[in-house]
Design a protein around this motif. Structure first.
Motif, short mmCIF file in Angstrom:
data_model
loop_
_atom_site.label_atom_id
_atom_site.label_comp_id
_atom_site.label_asym_id
_atom_site.label_seq_id
_atom_site.Cartn_x
_atom_site.Cartn_y
_atom_site.Cartn_z
N LEU A 1 45.07 -40.55 48.94
CA LEU A 1 44.24 -41.70 49.39
C LEU A 1 42.71 -41.38 49.01
O LEU A 1 41.90 -42.01 49.24
N ARG A 2 42.67 -40.71 47.78
CA ARG A 2 41.45 -40.51 47.13
C ARG A 2 40.89 -41.92 46.52
O ARG A 2 41.77 -42.53 45.89
N ARG A 3 39.68 -42.39 46.45
CA ARG A 3 39.37 -43.55 45.85
C ARG A 3 38.76 -43.64 44.70
O ARG A 3 38.61 -44.33 43.94
N ASP B 1 41.60 -30.11 50.40
CA ASP B 1 41.70 -30.67 49.29
C ASP B 1 43.23 -30.46 48.63
O ASP B 1 43.38 -31.27 47.79
N ASN C 1 44.86 -33.12 41.88
CA ASN C 1 43.55 -33.51 41.74
C ASN C 1 43.30 -33.17 40.19
O ASN C 1 44.00 -32.95 39.41
N LYS D 1 45.30 -36.62 51.32
CA LYS D 1 44.18 -36.64 50.54
C LYS D 1 44.18 -36.96 49.21
O LYS D 1 43.71 -37.86 48.78
N SER D 2 45.23 -36.42 48.40
CA SER D 2 45.45 -36.66 47.21
C SER D 2 46.06 -38.20 46.99
O SER D 2 45.42 -38.97 45.92
N THR E 1 37.37 -40.96 49.85
CA THR E 1 38.74 -41.35 50.01
C THR E 1 38.48 -42.53 50.95
O THR E 1 37.59 -43.09 51.16
N TYR E 2 39.69 -43.22 51.12
CA TYR E 2 40.01 -44.32 51.65
C TYR E 2 40.13 -43.84 53.33
O TYR E 2 40.56 -44.89 54.19
N ARG F 1 38.12 -48.75 54.96
CA ARG F 1 38.31 -47.26 55.07
C ARG F 1 39.58 -47.44 56.40
O ARG F 1 39.55 -48.29 57.17
N ASN G 1 32.23 -39.26 51.32
CA ASN G 1 33.71 -39.22 51.57
C ASN G 1 34.12 -40.06 50.26
O ASN G 1 33.73 -41.43 50.46
#
Length: 818
Positions: A539-541, A531, A457, A536-537, A695-696, A811, A693
């Motif tokens: 797919l973060r937008r 996190d 992150n 999640k790392s 993320t994707y 999404r 949100n």
């Protein structure tokens, strides 16, 4: 629990060939000897017995019996009967070519009229209320359940696989299914004997499992699953649930819209004159069945029925499903279920190794419309496993089971015990457990979860985490967990841990303590990925700089009063550190003053209530298998000032109400209603930060087009509405329907207010807003892409003038649905 899941991942690799048993299994095809066309609805039976079946629309049949019979008889109007000798107590394929029986008739005048099956069906529907078991004020009975699991659809290469070198003895136990024709290896069997009680109004349902046995497993929660209450199909309902609701019953009120019916014959069945009727789907990919039933000519009660999942149904992972039900007439002339057989064939794809489940249920000592004993009415849990139910010896089962085990079934117990004695089995079990439970067992400890070992992150850069917990080998009452993490960019060490002790697992009663010093994203949904999750790392937008360091300590008590209702009481002390991206600043005399750490001490009380929820219990984890009833969560929070240097007094009320509602045959509808109220003036991190949100990943508990720290409220109500059409439209489009796609639409709205007094306590960060008008977003999506993926197109409809927001986005998510 880990051991149970692991056995199946291991045994899905196993192969099969042929062996003898105590059941004669036959399948085959019947065709016209001249044209070679297949013949549907042909009568196939064992000579001089009542064991028989008919061919399906493709001319195929399957038949199984324990009867000592060795001749198969085939008959069909317009063809000469034919007999063939078969080998008893083994699997075989027997095909027939029928010779036409030609008659020369005088001229016949055919006058169009009604299908003779239709008046019978209308009478069945008109009399359904007399035969539906739901009509009784109450009933109770004894039931015997047997569940067998086997690996199928395998080939020689798996038998020769190097991972199976130490397990070659298992191939002495193979057989072939008469239903599918697949060679299979039985790997698991469970049996249970229960007393079942039902009352219509007020609705009451209890099952007392008096005896249960499962090969290689001693687990109370899994014993509950082996009972009767989890697998019930009532053919008199219009729509049946086969893992998913929405399958049209052959005797549904809407049957004529979904099925074509044919009157085949009339004959005595157990001294009852009955009509024999077949049914096939009218359209492809509707959630329907094909099969036949016998119905009594005077009461129009179903005497017996066999139904098979229709071809091309938009249904995942279940390649085949067959159900057989036989009914009996009680002394008061009412009808009740006598025997039930269910067969499921699970496969990710036709060419892959899969497994089947074969379930047999027998009903005995049925009592209707009598008062349920008071001691049963006092039971709080829906399913009760008697003390000693898991400890019944082999002699008990030999004397009391109403249906003797075949040689193969009895040998499954021995085979599973032999597998567990092979040294390499423990290694396979641990690897399978890591796949299923996210942890790898090393004696008294488990390492994991593995997907949180590495992440990245904007605050920490690359982050490495090591974590673990004690295993059930250490204790089944006490679990200790701990982790440490390091970020190479912020050069800080983070840590956390917890302790949980259970006084009782059913009903659940325990205490726990958790603490951490770690980064956290304020204002994300409770079901969002953590996190430090690698997914999640990836797919973060957008870059996320709004992570804050949090130090907290929580101690709590959880108490389950009865199945479906429990409380959690916690006391939490938190310290949240500000940073340059999430500042804690206050205006004093026209100047901005840094407020330093935010310190709070809270008491929290949670109530959770639902009904008819199915729970799978591990020693510490609990997994909900779902319910069609509403699920209500209530939260009461009190912040207390001057306790461990806490800075604020406040009170919060909030609730979450959600439900999945079958709307057969139109799919199902889901709603989530969330609301809350904060009393007192508090800094913005203590307000309700509406879950954004960034993320994707699609998250139904978050606003998928909203940013973190974009909206906050002290009073609010949000509503999420979604409808899943289950392929209602795509199933009717040629070519597209082959993809078995499904449609889903949703809308999410939010209203709220934010008193300006909170700004006097702490300045709002840049970009944080109250709600001056409702917030809305809508989506339309496609589910079941490759049976796993869902993609939604999401539109944001309000507050489009805010900075750094998108009006439209795509999404995705991964979901496992039938």
């Amino acid at each position: 629990m880990l051991r149970y899941c692991s056995i199946y991942v291991l045994l899905l690799l196993f192969l099969a060939s042929n062996m003898q048993g105590q059941v004669t299994r036959i399948r085959g095809t019947v065709v016209d000897s001249h044209t070679k066309e297949t013949l549907p609805f042909v009568n196939v039976s064992f000579k001089n017995t009542t064991v028989g079946t008919i061919t399906d629309i493709n001319g195929e049949y399957f038949i199984e019996t324990r009867v000592d019979a060795d001749t198969l008889v085939v008959s069909y109007v317009g063809y000469k009967p034919q007999e063939k000798v078969v080998q008893k107590f083994r699997y075989q394929e027997v095909n027939f070519e029928l010779e036409p029986d030609i008659y020369y008739l005088e001229e016949v005048v055919i006058i169009p009229g009604e299908n003779p099956a239709h008046p019978i069906l209308r009478n069945i529907i008109a009399n359904k209320h007399k035969h539906d078991p739901e009509r009784f004020d109450s009933y109770f009975y004894e039931t015997y359940n047997k569940v067998e699991v086997g690996v199928d659809n395998v080939d020689e290469r798996l038998k020769n696989h190097r991972l199976l070198r130490d397990f070659q003895f298992i191939f002495d136990y193979v057989d072939t299914s008469a239903i599918t024709g697949k060679v299979f290896l039985p790997v698991f069997i469970s049996e249970s004997m229960s007393d079942y009680y039902y009352r219509c109004s007020p609705r009451f349902e209890r099952e007392i499992i008096k005896a249960t046995s499962a090969s290689g497993v001693e687990n109370v929660s899994l014993s509950e699953l082996s009972g009767h209450i989890y697998q019930q199909i009532n053919i008199y309902e219009n729509f049946l649930k086969v893992f998913e609701p929405g399958f049209v019953s052959p005797v549904s009120d809407y049957g004529l819209f979904y099925y074509n019916y044919h009157l085949l014959d009339s004959a005595y069945v157990d001294d009852k004159w009955c009509y024999h009727i077949s049914f096939v789907p009218r359209r492809r990919q509707d959630r329907t069945f094909s099969g036949d039933f016998w119905v009594n000519d005077t009461t129009f009660a179903i005497k017996q029925i066999r139904m098979r999942l229709a071809e091309d149904v938009n249904f995942n992972f279940i390649n085949d499903f067959v159900a057989e039900f036989k009914y009996q007439q009680l002394e008061d002339s009412s009808w009740f279920l006598k025997q039930e057989r269910l067969f499921f064939d699970f496969n990710l794809e036709q060419r892959f190794t899969g497994f089947f489940v074969n379930k047999t249920t027998l009903y005995d000592n049925i009592v209707v419309n009598e008062k349920i004993p008071d001691e049963i009415l006092k039971l709080r849990d829906k399913i009760v496993v008697d003390d000693g139910a898991l400890k019944k010896e082999r002699d008990f089962w030999d004397k009391n089971r109403p249906l003797p085990l075949t040689t193969q079934e009895a040998d499954i117990y021995k085979m599973v015990d032999s597998i567990q004695e092979v040294p390499i089995y423990r290694i396979y079990e641990k690897l399978a457990g890591m796949f299923v439970m996210d942890h790898y067992e090393l004696g008294p400890v488990e390492l994991g979860p593995y997907f949180r070992t590495f992440s990245f992150n904007e605050i920490e850069g690359n982050r490495v985490r090591l974590s673990g917990r004690t295993s059930n080998n250490f204790s089944t009452s006490l679990m200790i967990s701990a982790y440490g993490a390091y970020g190479e960019k912020d050069n800080r060490f983070k840590y956390g841990g917890g302790v949980k002790y259970l006084f009782d697992n059913n009903p659940r009663f325990g205490v726990f303590a958790d603490g951490k010093y770690d980064i956290e994203q304020l204002g994300q949904s409770p079901v969002a990925l953590t996190d430090d999750n690698i997914f999640k790392s990836l797919l973060r937008r957008s870059p996320n700089y709004q992570l804050t360091m949090v130090k907290d300590l929580t101690v709590g008590l959880e108490k389950e009063w009865f199945q479906g209702f429990y409380n959690v009481l916690t006391f939490t002390h938190r310290r949240i550190e500000p940073n340059e991206y999430v500042p804690f600043i206050k205006e004093e005399n026209g100047q901005e003053v840094d407020m330093g750490e935010l310190k709070t001490t809270e008491a929290n009380l949670r109530f959770r209530f639902t009904k008819d929820e199915k729970i799978l219990r591990g020693e510490f984890e609990r997994f909900s298998l779902g319910t069609t009833r509403p699920v209500l969560n209530l939260f009461f929070t009190a912040g207390v000032k001057d306790v461990f240097e806490s800075q604020y007094d406040y009170f919060k009320l909030s609730f979450i109400l959600e439900q999945r509602v079958p709307v057969s045959p139109l799919g199902f509808f889901r709603y989530v209603v969330n609301g809350g109220w904060t009393f007192g003036s508090v800094p913005y991190p203590l307000l309700h930060m509406h879950p954004g949100n960034e993320t994707y990943i699609f998250d139904r508990h978050a606003f998928n087009m909203m940013n973190y720290y974009e909206f906050a409220s002290d009073r609010f109500v949000s509503v999420y509405l979604a409808h899943h059409f289950q392929g209602l439209f795509f199933n009717r489009i040629p070519l597209i329907r082959r993809l078995q796609l499904r449609e889903v639409v949703s809308v999410k709205g939010l209203i709220g207010s934010l008193d300006d007094s909170h700004r006097q306590v702490m300045n709002y960060p840049e970009g944080l807003h109250g709600l001056s008008k409702p917030y809305f977003e809508v989506s339309a999506g496609i589910e079941n892409i490759l049976k796993l993926f869902r993609i939604d197109a999401v539109w944001r409809l309000s507050y489009l003038d805010h900075e750094n927001v998108d009006n439209f986005g795509l999404r995705t998510t991964i979901q496992f649905t039938f």
